[in-house]
Design a protein around this motif. Structure first.
Motif, PDB file in Angstrom:
ATOM      1  N   GLU A 311       0.839  -1.207   0.000  1.00  0.00           N
ATOM      2  CA  GLU A 311       0.000   0.000   0.000  1.00  0.00           C
ATOM      3  C   GLU A 311       0.872   1.255   0.000  1.00  0.00           C
ATOM      4  N   ALA A 312       1.908   1.256   0.856  1.00  0.00           N
ATOM      5  CA  ALA A 312       2.763   2.444   0.962  1.00  0.00           C
ATOM      6  C   ALA A 312       3.522   2.665  -0.345  1.00  0.00           C
ATOM      7  N   LEU A 313       4.012   1.583  -0.946  1.00  0.00           N
ATOM      8  CA  LEU A 313       4.806   1.730  -2.167  1.00  0.00           C
ATOM      9  C   LEU A 313       3.947   2.250  -3.319  1.00  0.00           C
ATOM     10  N   HIS A 314       2.707   1.801  -3.383  1.00  0.00           N
ATOM     11  CA  HIS A 314       1.789   2.311  -4.398  1.00  0.00           C
ATOM     12  C   HIS A 314       1.600   3.826  -4.200  1.00  0.00           C
ATOM     13  N   ASN A 315       1.393   4.230  -2.945  1.00  0.00           N
ATOM     14  CA  ASN A 315       1.215   5.664  -2.643  1.00  0.00           C
ATOM     15  C   ASN A 315       2.446   6.477  -3.030  1.00  0.00           C
ATOM     16  N   ILE A 316       3.623   5.902  -2.792  1.00  0.00           N
ATOM     17  CA  ILE A 316       4.868   6.628  -3.106  1.00  0.00           C
ATOM     18  C   ILE A 316       4.927   6.925  -4.609  1.00  0.00           C
ATOM     19  N   ILE A 317       4.646   5.913  -5.420  1.00  0.00           N
ATOM     20  CA  ILE A 317       4.742   6.098  -6.876  1.00  0.00           C
ATOM     21  C   ILE A 317       3.707   7.101  -7.365  1.00  0.00           C
ATOM     22  N   VAL A 318       2.471   6.921  -6.928  1.00  0.00           N
ATOM     23  CA  VAL A 318       1.396   7.800  -7.412  1.00  0.00           C
ATOM     24  C   VAL A 318       1.674   9.253  -6.989  1.00  0.00           C
ATOM     25  N   THR A 319       2.088   9.441  -5.725  1.00  0.00           N
ATOM     26  CA  THR A 319       2.336  10.811  -5.241  1.00  0.00           C
ATOM     27  C   THR A 319       3.534  11.434  -5.950  1.00  0.00           C
ATOM     28  N   THR A 320       4.576  10.645  -6.199  1.00  0.00           N
ATOM     29  CA  THR A 320       5.770  11.207  -6.861  1.00  0.00           C
ATOM     30  C   THR A 320       5.429  11.661  -8.281  1.00  0.00           C
ATOM     31  N   ILE A 321       4.671  10.836  -9.000  1.00  0.00           N
ATOM     32  CA  ILE A 321       4.270  11.224 -10.367  1.00  0.00           C
ATOM     33  C   ILE A 321       3.431  12.503 -10.310  1.00  0.00           C
ATOM     34  N   ASP A 322       2.541  12.546  -9.342  1.00  0.00           N
ATOM     35  CA  ASP A 322       1.698  13.722  -9.154  1.00  0.00           C
ATOM     36  C   ASP A 322       2.537  14.962  -8.808  1.00  0.00           C
ATOM     37  N   ASN A 323       3.534  14.769  -7.933  1.00  0.00           N
ATOM     38  CA  ASN A 323       4.437  15.885  -7.571  1.00  0.00           C
ATOM     39  C   ASN A 323       5.105  16.435  -8.828  1.00  0.00           C
ATOM     40  N   ILE A 324       5.618  15.524  -9.673  1.00  0.00           N
ATOM     41  CA  ILE A 324       6.371  15.954 -10.862  1.00  0.00           C
ATOM     42  C   ILE A 324       5.430  16.645 -11.853  1.00  0.00           C
ATOM     43  N   ASN A 325       4.254  16.073 -12.079  1.00  0.00           N
ATOM     44  CA  ASN A 325       3.303  16.703 -13.004  1.00  0.00           C
ATOM     45  C   ASN A 325       2.889  18.086 -12.497  1.00  0.00           C
ATOM     46  N   SER A 326       2.673  18.197 -11.192  1.00  0.00           N
ATOM     47  CA  SER A 326       2.286  19.498 -10.627  1.00  0.00           C
ATOM     48  C   SER A 326       3.406  20.516 -10.809  1.00  0.00           C
ATOM     49  N   PHE A 327       4.642  20.082 -10.592  1.00  0.00           N
ATOM     50  CA  PHE A 327       5.780  20.995 -10.788  1.00  0.00           C
ATOM     51  C   PHE A 327       5.837  21.467 -12.247  1.00  0.00           C
ATOM     52  N   LEU A 328       5.650  20.502 -13.177  1.00  0.00           N
ATOM     53  CA  LEU A 328       5.723  20.847 -14.609  1.00  0.00           C
ATOM     54  C   LEU A 328       4.594  21.796 -15.015  1.00  0.00           C
ATOM     55  N   GLN A 329       3.472  21.725 -14.285  1.00  0.00           N
ATOM     56  CA  GLN A 329       2.353  22.638 -14.579  1.00  0.00           C
ATOM     57  C   GLN A 329       2.473  23.962 -13.816  1.00  0.00           C
ATOM     58  N   GLY A 330       3.591  24.141 -13.137  1.00  0.00           N
ATOM     59  CA  GLY A 330       3.817  25.400 -12.409  1.00  0.00           C
ATOM     60  C   GLY A 330       3.068  25.492 -11.092  1.00  0.00           C
ATOM     61  N   LYS A 331       2.581  24.309 -10.594  1.00  0.00           N
ATOM     62  CA  LYS A 331       1.871  24.340  -9.301  1.00  0.00           C
ATOM     63  C   LYS A 331       2.499  23.320  -8.350  1.00  0.00           C
ATOM     64  N   PRO A 332       3.769  23.523  -7.969  1.00  0.00           N
ATOM     65  CA  PRO A 332       4.448  22.509  -7.160  1.00  0.00           C
ATOM     66  C   PRO A 332       3.704  22.207  -5.861  1.00  0.00           C
ATOM     67  N   GLN A 333       3.701  20.943  -5.456  1.00  0.00           N
ATOM     68  CA  GLN A 333       2.987  20.542  -4.243  1.00  0.00           C
ATOM     69  C   GLN A 333       3.915  19.734  -3.321  1.00  0.00           C
ATOM     70  N   ASN A 334       3.457  19.526  -2.117  1.00  0.00           N
ATOM     71  CA  ASN A 334       4.215  18.779  -1.096  1.00  0.00           C
ATOM     72  C   ASN A 334       5.629  19.328  -0.905  1.00  0.00           C
ATOM     73  N   LEU A 335       5.743  20.660  -0.968  1.00  0.00           N
ATOM     74  CA  LEU A 335       7.065  21.283  -0.826  1.00  0.00           C
ATOM     75  C   LEU A 335       7.528  21.231   0.629  1.00  0.00           C
ATOM     76  N   VAL A 336       8.818  20.983   0.827  1.00  0.00           N
ATOM     77  CA  VAL A 336       9.362  20.987   2.188  1.00  0.00           C
ATOM     78  C   VAL A 336      10.310  22.169   2.382  1.00  0.00           C
ATOM     79  N   SER A 337      10.528  22.933   1.300  1.00  0.00           N
ATOM     80  CA  SER A 337      11.397  24.132   1.442  1.00  0.00           C
ATOM     81  C   SER A 337      10.815  25.280   0.638  1.00  0.00           C
TER      82      SER A 337
END
Ligand code: NAI
Length: 337
Positions: A311-337
């Motif tokens: 379950e955790a590994l599935h979440n990691i992949i889906v969230t990472t792809i989502d993070n990258i797509n959001s960054f590419l669309q100029g709306k970065p998410q889950n930022l830590v800095s």
């Protein structure tokens, strides 16, 4: 060359990523972690997604001139110098919540294994064909005091599970959540009081300069004699030598450690030996101590495995792809800095 480099990709991740062909069209997959030896290979990427074994130090970041975004496939981001990234205008994201049940459940798996000597019992029957109960007596969790250090996502789930065992719960957090305290029925105390009164201490804070050696030679002696310590957070939160001394003297009855200080180095000892030894003395000492800890009868060490569920590994992949797509669309998410 594609836009994105995914580092430390294992076989299961390669297989899981096949379900995302559009993402694979922009991403190169590498099994290795980033190191000074292979850095040139990654110098043209704008987006890099590591796991926990690639260290983004200022020295490394300087050699990646096109880097604009790091998205780590972990919750912890202590392997990335986020202050330096901020200076260089490199954004950093993580996967914040994938493991909050997974790691909390593993904490209890380790805890029960330790206090009920499950590994010893299993090993005795399987390897020795011996059904004797000698030295297998354990302790109940019912009515014991659990000290939870860090009441964020994972710590909160640990509290909820502990309630099922009818444990008394003390907690310490830099930012106490009084509402949560009332709702879940636990008590915030100082770190010192938690160490003095807990039968079991479990760590759920991130690793950073404020938590480096949070448990150390000054406060470990405060721990109640015969208590157990569980660490599924990061190795550097406990001063290894102080923990070893307390285990050796019997002050701490046992420890279950999914993470070790210098755990990267214990995996890559040869590399460490080839480095400048003067600068690495402290690390070498901890690597040796880790080997000693692994061999102690009252210590259970697992290989940073707490996150490792389907379950955790599935979440990691889906969230990472989502993070990258959001960054590419100029709306970065889950930022830590
Ligand atoms: P979180 O951010 O939800 O909670 C962390 C809590 O620690 C917060 O309540 C925060 O206020 C508290 N805190 C931070 N600095 C503190 C300090 N100096 N003193 C006292 N409290 C402090 O984080 P989450 O999701 O609960 O994860 C905790 C850690 O668990 C991660 O940072 C990561 O290092 C580790 N982890 C380990 C895994 C493994 O496979 N072993 C997997 C996932 C996470």
């Amino acid at each position: 060359m594609k836009k994105v480099a995914l580092l430390e990709i294992s076989d299961w991740e390669k297989e899981a990523l096949q379900k995302f062909p559009e993402f694979l069209a922009i991403a190169d997959l590498y099994s290795e972690s980033l190191s000074s030896e292979n850095i040139e290979k990654f110098q043209d990427y704008a987006i890099i997604s590591p796991f926990i074994n690639s260290r983004f130090t200022p020295e490394v970041i300087t050699k990646l001139p096109h880097l604009r975004y790091i998205t780590t496939r972990s919750t912890g981001f202590d392997h990335i110098d986020v202050d330096y990234c901020r200076e260089k205008k490199i954004l950093v994201s993580n996967v914040p919540a994938y493991g909050s049940h997974t790691v909390a459940e593993y904490t209890f798996a380790l805890l029960l294994c330790l206090v009920r000597k499950i590994y010893d019992a299993y090993h005795r029957v399987r390897e020795e064909g011996n059904f004797s109960l000698e030295n297998l007596r354990g302790r109940e969790l019912f009515g014991k005091t659990l000290g939870v250090i860090g009441t964020g996502r994972i710590g909160t789930n640990v509290v909820k599970i502990a309630k099922g065992f009818q444990m008394k719960i003390l907690a310490y957090d830099r930012y106490p959540d009084k509402e949560k305290e009332k709702q879940l029925g636990f008590t915030y105390v100082s770190l010192e009081q938690l160490l003095q009164e807990s039968d079991i201490i479990t760590l759920h804070v991130p690793y950073n300069s404020s938590t480096h050696h949070l448990l150390n030679s000054n406060n470990i002696p405060l721990i109640k004699k015969g208590a157990f310590v569980i660490n599924t957070a990061r190795g550097g939160i406990i001063e290894t030598e102080a923990l070893y001394q307390a285990l050796k003297s019997g002050q701490i009855a046992g420890a279950a450690l999914d993470v070790l200080e210098e755990e990267k180095e214990i995996k890559e000892e040869q590399e460490l030996l080839l480095k400048d030894r003067l600068n690495e003395t402290e690390k070498l000492k901890n690597v040796v101590l880790n080997h000693i800890l692994v061999d102690l009868d009252n210590v259970l060490v697992t290989p940073h495995n707490a996150f490792n569920t389907e379950e955790a590994l599935h979440n990691i992949i889906v969230t990472t792809i989502d993070n990258i797509n959001s960054f590419l669309q100029g709306k970065p998410q889950n930022l830590v800095s």
